[in-house]
Write a protein that holds these residues in place. Structure first.
Motif, PDB file in Angstrom:
ATOM      1  N   THR A 179       0.833  -1.213   0.000  1.00  0.00           N
ATOM      2  CA  THR A 179       0.000   0.000   0.000  1.00  0.00           C
ATOM      3  C   THR A 179       0.858   1.249   0.000  1.00  0.00           C
ATOM      4  O   THR A 179       0.598   2.202  -0.758  1.00  0.00           O
ATOM      5  CB  THR A 179      -0.942   0.004   1.213  1.00  0.00           C
ATOM      6  OG1 THR A 179      -1.698  -1.210   1.231  1.00  0.00           O
ATOM      7  CG2 THR A 179      -1.892   1.189   1.151  1.00  0.00           C
ATOM      8  N   VAL A 180       1.901   1.258   0.834  1.00  0.00           N
ATOM      9  CA  VAL A 180       2.790   2.429   0.899  1.00  0.00           C
ATOM     10  C   VAL A 180       3.488   2.633  -0.442  1.00  0.00           C
ATOM     11  O   VAL A 180       3.612   3.771  -0.930  1.00  0.00           O
ATOM     12  CB  VAL A 180       3.817   2.267   2.034  1.00  0.00           C
ATOM     13  CG1 VAL A 180       4.855   3.382   1.975  1.00  0.00           C
ATOM     14  CG2 VAL A 180       3.118   2.257   3.388  1.00  0.00           C
ATOM     15  N   TRP A 225      -5.122  -2.007   0.190  1.00  0.00           N
ATOM     16  CA  TRP A 225      -5.548  -1.855   1.586  1.00  0.00           C
ATOM     17  C   TRP A 225      -6.645  -2.859   1.930  1.00  0.00           C
ATOM     18  O   TRP A 225      -6.673  -3.418   3.019  1.00  0.00           O
ATOM     19  CB  TRP A 225      -6.029  -0.438   1.818  1.00  0.00           C
ATOM     20  CG  TRP A 225      -6.323  -0.162   3.264  1.00  0.00           C
ATOM     21  CD1 TRP A 225      -5.437   0.222   4.231  1.00  0.00           C
ATOM     22  CD2 TRP A 225      -7.599  -0.257   3.907  1.00  0.00           C
ATOM     23  NE1 TRP A 225      -6.076   0.382   5.437  1.00  0.00           N
ATOM     24  CE2 TRP A 225      -7.410   0.088   5.273  1.00  0.00           C
ATOM     25  CE3 TRP A 225      -8.885  -0.596   3.480  1.00  0.00           C
ATOM     26  CZ2 TRP A 225      -8.451   0.101   6.193  1.00  0.00           C
ATOM     27  CZ3 TRP A 225      -9.919  -0.586   4.393  1.00  0.00           C
ATOM     28  CH2 TRP A 225      -9.701  -0.238   5.741  1.00  0.00           C
ATOM     29  N   HIS A 226      -7.539  -3.101   0.989  1.00  0.00           N
ATOM     30  CA  HIS A 226      -8.622  -4.059   1.202  1.00  0.00           C
ATOM     31  C   HIS A 226      -8.113  -5.497   1.255  1.00  0.00           C
ATOM     32  O   HIS A 226      -8.702  -6.343   1.929  1.00  0.00           O
ATOM     33  CB  HIS A 226      -9.656  -3.956   0.078  1.00  0.00           C
ATOM     34  CG  HIS A 226     -10.723  -2.941   0.348  1.00  0.00           C
ATOM     35  ND1 HIS A 226     -11.574  -2.492  -0.622  1.00  0.00           N
ATOM     36  CD2 HIS A 226     -11.077  -2.273   1.477  1.00  0.00           C
ATOM     37  CE1 HIS A 226     -12.418  -1.601  -0.108  1.00  0.00           C
ATOM     38  NE2 HIS A 226     -12.122  -1.451   1.162  1.00  0.00           N
ATOM     39  N   ARG A 231     -13.067  -5.857   3.727  1.00  0.00           N
ATOM     40  CA  ARG A 231     -13.965  -4.713   3.833  1.00  0.00           C
ATOM     41  C   ARG A 231     -14.921  -4.912   4.993  1.00  0.00           C
ATOM     42  O   ARG A 231     -15.330  -6.025   5.316  1.00  0.00           O
ATOM     43  CB  ARG A 231     -14.809  -4.577   2.549  1.00  0.00           C
ATOM     44  CG  ARG A 231     -14.131  -3.950   1.392  1.00  0.00           C
ATOM     45  CD  ARG A 231     -15.183  -3.545   0.353  1.00  0.00           C
ATOM     46  NE  ARG A 231     -16.301  -4.459   0.301  1.00  0.00           N
ATOM     47  CZ  ARG A 231     -16.371  -5.508  -0.494  1.00  0.00           C
ATOM     48  NH1 ARG A 231     -15.383  -5.788  -1.304  1.00  0.00           N
ATOM     49  NH2 ARG A 231     -17.434  -6.291  -0.482  1.00  0.00           N
ATOM     50  N   ARG A 232     -15.253  -3.840   5.583  1.00  0.00           N
ATOM     51  CA  ARG A 232     -16.280  -3.882   6.630  1.00  0.00           C
ATOM     52  C   ARG A 232     -17.483  -3.101   6.122  1.00  0.00           C
ATOM     53  O   ARG A 232     -17.494  -1.866   6.135  1.00  0.00           O
ATOM     54  CB  ARG A 232     -15.762  -3.278   7.932  1.00  0.00           C
ATOM     55  CG  ARG A 232     -14.627  -4.094   8.548  1.00  0.00           C
ATOM     56  CD  ARG A 232     -14.180  -3.488   9.863  1.00  0.00           C
ATOM     57  NE  ARG A 232     -13.106  -4.264  10.456  1.00  0.00           N
ATOM     58  CZ  ARG A 232     -12.517  -3.952  11.613  1.00  0.00           C
ATOM     59  NH1 ARG A 232     -12.921  -2.883  12.292  1.00  0.00           N
ATOM     60  NH2 ARG A 232     -11.538  -4.706  12.080  1.00  0.00           N
ATOM     61  N   ASP A 233     -18.484  -3.829   5.647  1.00  0.00           N
ATOM     62  CA  ASP A 233     -19.647  -3.188   5.035  1.00  0.00           C
ATOM     63  C   ASP A 233     -20.678  -2.791   6.089  1.00  0.00           C
ATOM     64  O   ASP A 233     -20.670  -3.261   7.222  1.00  0.00           O
ATOM     65  CB  ASP A 233     -20.283  -4.142   4.023  1.00  0.00           C
ATOM     66  CG  ASP A 233     -19.325  -4.471   2.883  1.00  0.00           C
ATOM     67  OD1 ASP A 233     -18.434  -3.644   2.620  1.00  0.00           O
ATOM     68  OD2 ASP A 233     -19.469  -5.551   2.281  1.00  0.00           O
ATOM     69  N   ILE A 278     -16.223   3.324  -3.759  1.00  0.00           N
ATOM     70  CA  ILE A 278     -15.786   1.923  -3.787  1.00  0.00           C
ATOM     71  C   ILE A 278     -15.465   1.445  -2.371  1.00  0.00           C
ATOM     72  O   ILE A 278     -15.813   0.326  -1.976  1.00  0.00           O
ATOM     73  CB  ILE A 278     -14.565   1.759  -4.711  1.00  0.00           C
ATOM     74  CG1 ILE A 278     -14.943   2.113  -6.153  1.00  0.00           C
ATOM     75  CG2 ILE A 278     -14.042   0.330  -4.659  1.00  0.00           C
ATOM     76  CD1 ILE A 278     -13.765   2.167  -7.116  1.00  0.00           C
ATOM     77  N   TYR A 279     -14.815   2.306  -1.589  1.00  0.00           N
ATOM     78  CA  TYR A 279     -14.479   1.969  -0.204  1.00  0.00           C
ATOM     79  C   TYR A 279     -15.743   1.690   0.615  1.00  0.00           C
ATOM     80  O   TYR A 279     -15.759   0.800   1.477  1.00  0.00           O
ATOM     81  CB  TYR A 279     -13.692   3.117   0.423  1.00  0.00           C
ATOM     82  CG  TYR A 279     -13.625   3.065   1.940  1.00  0.00           C
ATOM     83  CD1 TYR A 279     -12.728   2.226   2.588  1.00  0.00           C
ATOM     84  CD2 TYR A 279     -14.484   3.850   2.713  1.00  0.00           C
ATOM     85  CE1 TYR A 279     -12.676   2.163   3.979  1.00  0.00           C
ATOM     86  CE2 TYR A 279     -14.441   3.802   4.096  1.00  0.00           C
ATOM     87  CZ  TYR A 279     -13.537   2.957   4.729  1.00  0.00           C
ATOM     88  OH  TYR A 279     -13.495   2.895   6.097  1.00  0.00           O
TER      89      TYR A 279
END
Length: 693
Positions: A179-180, A225-226, A231-233, A278-279
């Motif tokens: 991610t970084v 990141w996902h 994901r937490r929906d 999207i997030y």
């Protein structure tokens, strides 16, 4: 242990992607509808083009998610990856290229077909963005007349697909934080984007993959990141993210404009909005209640072929009906959209889906061969000049001859818009006439000066005079004034630099004379042609020698700039020829009338041309200013080309079966050479050349 980069596709897993999300297809629907509306009504929805940026974020997110999952399971195959991309992209692309080939063969003039052939080759080779970057300029065919213009975004994505798998593999191999690392790549690309816009390199910034990569990287960073966190929906954060994301996109539609240095900071609106949507996940408020609706998802499923079809149909129709009544164009738009929808659905249902579901390696090879063949066909069409003598063409043979009279001089592209960003290039002028002659004159101005290149070149060759020429589109190349944009920021410093360099060169190398050609009425803020009023009163400012600006109305500023320029040459003892502007026709060249049929009634067409009285009225304020300058400065002479281009009542479009105009206001080679005898006589007088008796 590092993940393998290349494996036999026989070892592939059946599903490498992420769980299907209908809301992402809904986001695609929003993106494609925005682009379609923008293309069909740019004046009413000027921010709609940012729909492409939504596509970039989606692509970055989905492709990176697929790659990370494949790398994690050590099942990634580069061959399999590209095979999937081919089956996804090539079917609709091949259909579009084939349609353009057939339509161009039947309906387009040779010059138009040649240009289309070049864009077919560029589209098939996924370098359309690079071709458009190099083509950008005032005299290039307008965007509406480029049926494959929109393939630039597809090229950017394909260039990303070529580089990104290897890059991501190296990140994992070297055990960098994924991610970084992606955020660092995005930051570098975004910094280049900001620098490009700030330094007025807006065209390459818009088209080049390195300055667009941050938008794809934004989606890639979210996918990275996902990937480990999941994901937490259906959380309060997801609902607010979806609302905020949509709000940012809507703000982008409202406030983004093509002339505001895009992408730049403005690109953050659609990109951040897409990332937040999207997030938020499929159960978030906007995503579930709006983006996941069946009609919206259906539109998203056909978004790719719809994106391809809508512009091709509208552009080709606009080319064929160029110069037609606005009512005709509105009818075409009303028909083009539902037809685009129908063709998009047929393409998706009967071409894309069967190939993606059942196509194997042989199918992929066949698609590559088909697209390559179409690209080579386009290149052949371009290199042969558009196959002017092709069978089965519906083009009127008389129209072909008429169109040929509208060609521009081959030297023109090498002499005009020689700029780099907002400044003049190191090589900022070209030489016409006799390049070996010691005696020389300076000629410069805007695009109307460019139109006279054939006449200036002929004069120089016949009188053995070297003509140093330069010009910039939309540029009042006068000392002491600069163009401003709507934000009161100096724009186009190359224009002022041109005026300064021309004067300095004329002084240092002792020019025998200076020729200044401008579309004067355009900069004065008046009427340039019937019913066209130019509003530039606040876009030109005068400044003193110290560079301090003061507000001025356009007419006052142009008068100041003209006096400053002429005074400079007067003090240097250099004579100046000022050209009054040529007549300007009331509409675009009416190719739709002459394109088809067996005969051409040029007399009827000429009856719609600008009258001499209208021309005199339109150019009155500019001509009075030029006449006042000529009376005040003994080194100034005027040239009025009306005698060459007008009769007792009208300034006709066509004479002797040839067009005098390149478009509605720029002279063709034929028109320039009609002016040549008057220009030669005026230059002889300016340079004190005695003609043999």
């Amino acid at each position: 242990m590092s993940p393998p980069l290349l494996q036999n596709p026989a070892h592939k897993v059946k599903h490498l992607g992420l769980k299907y999300r209908p809301d992402i297809d809904g986001l695609r629907a929003l993106a494609v509808l925005a682009v379609v509306i923008y293309h069909y009504a740019p004046g009413k929805f000027p921010g709609g083009f940012i729909g492409v940026d939504l596509f970039f974020v989606i692509s970055g997110y989905l492709i990176t998610g697929i790659l990370l999952k494949a790398f994690e399971t050590h099942s990634f195959s580069l061959l399999d990856f590209y095979q999937r991309r081919i089956k996804r992209i090539f079917p609709a692309l091949a259909a579009i290229l084939l349609f353009c080939l057939i339509a161009g063969w039947l309906l387009l003039f040779a010059s138009e077909f040649a240009a289309l052939g070049k864009h077919m080759a560029a589209g098939a080779g996924f370098v359309q963005n690079l071709v458009l970057w190099r083509e950008a300029g005032y005299f290039d065919v307008s965007a509406l007349h480029k049926p494959l213009l929109h393939l630039w975004s597809l090229a950017v994505e394909e260039q990303f697909y070529i580089v990104w798998p290897l890059t991501l593999w190296l990140v994992l191999r070297w055990r960098w934080h994924v991610t970084v690392s992606i955020l660092v790549f995005a930051g570098l690309s975004f910094a280049l984007n900001l620098w490009g816009v700030a330094s007025d390199h807006t065209i390459p910034t818009f088209y080049l993959p390195v300055t667009r990569a941050w938008e794809l990287m934004a989606g890639a960073a979210l996918a990275a990141w996902h990937h480990p966190h999941g994901r937490r929906d259906n959380t309060p954060m997801s609902h607010s993210s979806s609302i905020l994301g949509l709000a940012l996109i809507v703000l982008g539609f409202i406030f983004t404009r093509p002339d505001r240095g895009f992408p730049g900071l403005w690109g953050l609106l659609p990109v951040t909005g897409a990332v937040l949507l999207i997030y938020a996940g499929p159960t978030a408020f906007i995503n579930q209640r709006a983006l996941s609706l069946k009609p919206v998802v259906w539109m998203g499923l056909i978004s790719y072929p719809l994106y391809l079809w809508h512009w091709v149909l509208w552009s080709l129709a606009a080319m064929v009906t160029a110069g037609a009544d606005l009512f005709v164009l509105r009818i075409i738009k009303l028909v083009a959209f539902p037809l685009s929808l129908a063709l998009a659905w047929v393409t998706y249902r009967y071409l894309e889906q069967p190939i993606r579901t059942h196509g194997g390696l042989k199918t992929s090879k066949g698609l590559v061969i088909a697209v390559t063949a179409l690209g080579l066909g386009g290149l052949t069409i371009n290199l042969t000049g558009g196959l002017a003598q092709r069978p089965l063409s519906l083009i009127n043979p008389h129209a072909k001859q008429l169109l040929a009279s509208m060609d521009e001089d081959a030297k023109a592209p090498k002499c005009f818009n020689l700029i780099k960003g907002a400044t003049l290039a190191k090589t900022w002028s070209c030489e016409l006439g006799d390049p070996q002659a010691k005696r020389w004159i300076m000629a410069y101005g805007d695009s109307h000066a460019r139109s006279l290149i054939p006449a200036l070149d002929t004069y120089g060759r016949q009188q053995h005079i070297r003509v140093v020429f330069s010009g910039i589109s939309g540029c009042p190349a006068l000392l002491g004034i600069s163009i401003l944009d709507g934000r009161d920021k100096v724009e186009g410093p190359a224009c002022l630099e041109l005026a300064r360099r021309a004067a300095a060169l004329a002084d240092e190398n002792h020019a025998a004379g200076v020729v200044l050609v401008q579309r004067w009425s355009y900069y004065l803020g008046g009427t340039t042609k019937p019913d066209e009023h130019i509003r530039v009163q606040t876009k030109i400012q005068a400044h003193d020698d110290g560079g301090n600006f003061s507000s001025s109305f356009a007419a006052q500023a142009v008068a100041y700039g003209l006096k400053t320029t002429v005074t400079r040459y007067y003090r240097l003892g250099i004579p100046v020829l000022l050209l009054k502007d040529n007549p300007q026709q009331p509409a675009e060249f009416p190719s739709w009338i002459v394109r088809f049929g067996n005969t051409i009634n040029l007399a009827a067409l000429n009856r719609a041309s600008v009258t001499l009285a209208e021309h005199a009225r339109n150019q009155g304020p500019a001509n009075r200013l030029l006449e006042a300058i000529a009376r005040q400065y003994p080194n100034v002479r005027l040239l009025n080309s009306d005698a060459a281009l007008c009769n007792a009542s009208q300034c006709p479009w066509f004479t002797d079966g040839k067009s005098l105009y390149f478009d509605d206001d720029h002279l063709s080679i034929t028109g320039a050479m009609r002016v040549y005898p008057l220009l030669a006589q005026a230059l002889d007088g300016l340079l004190h050349i005695q003609q043999p008796q």
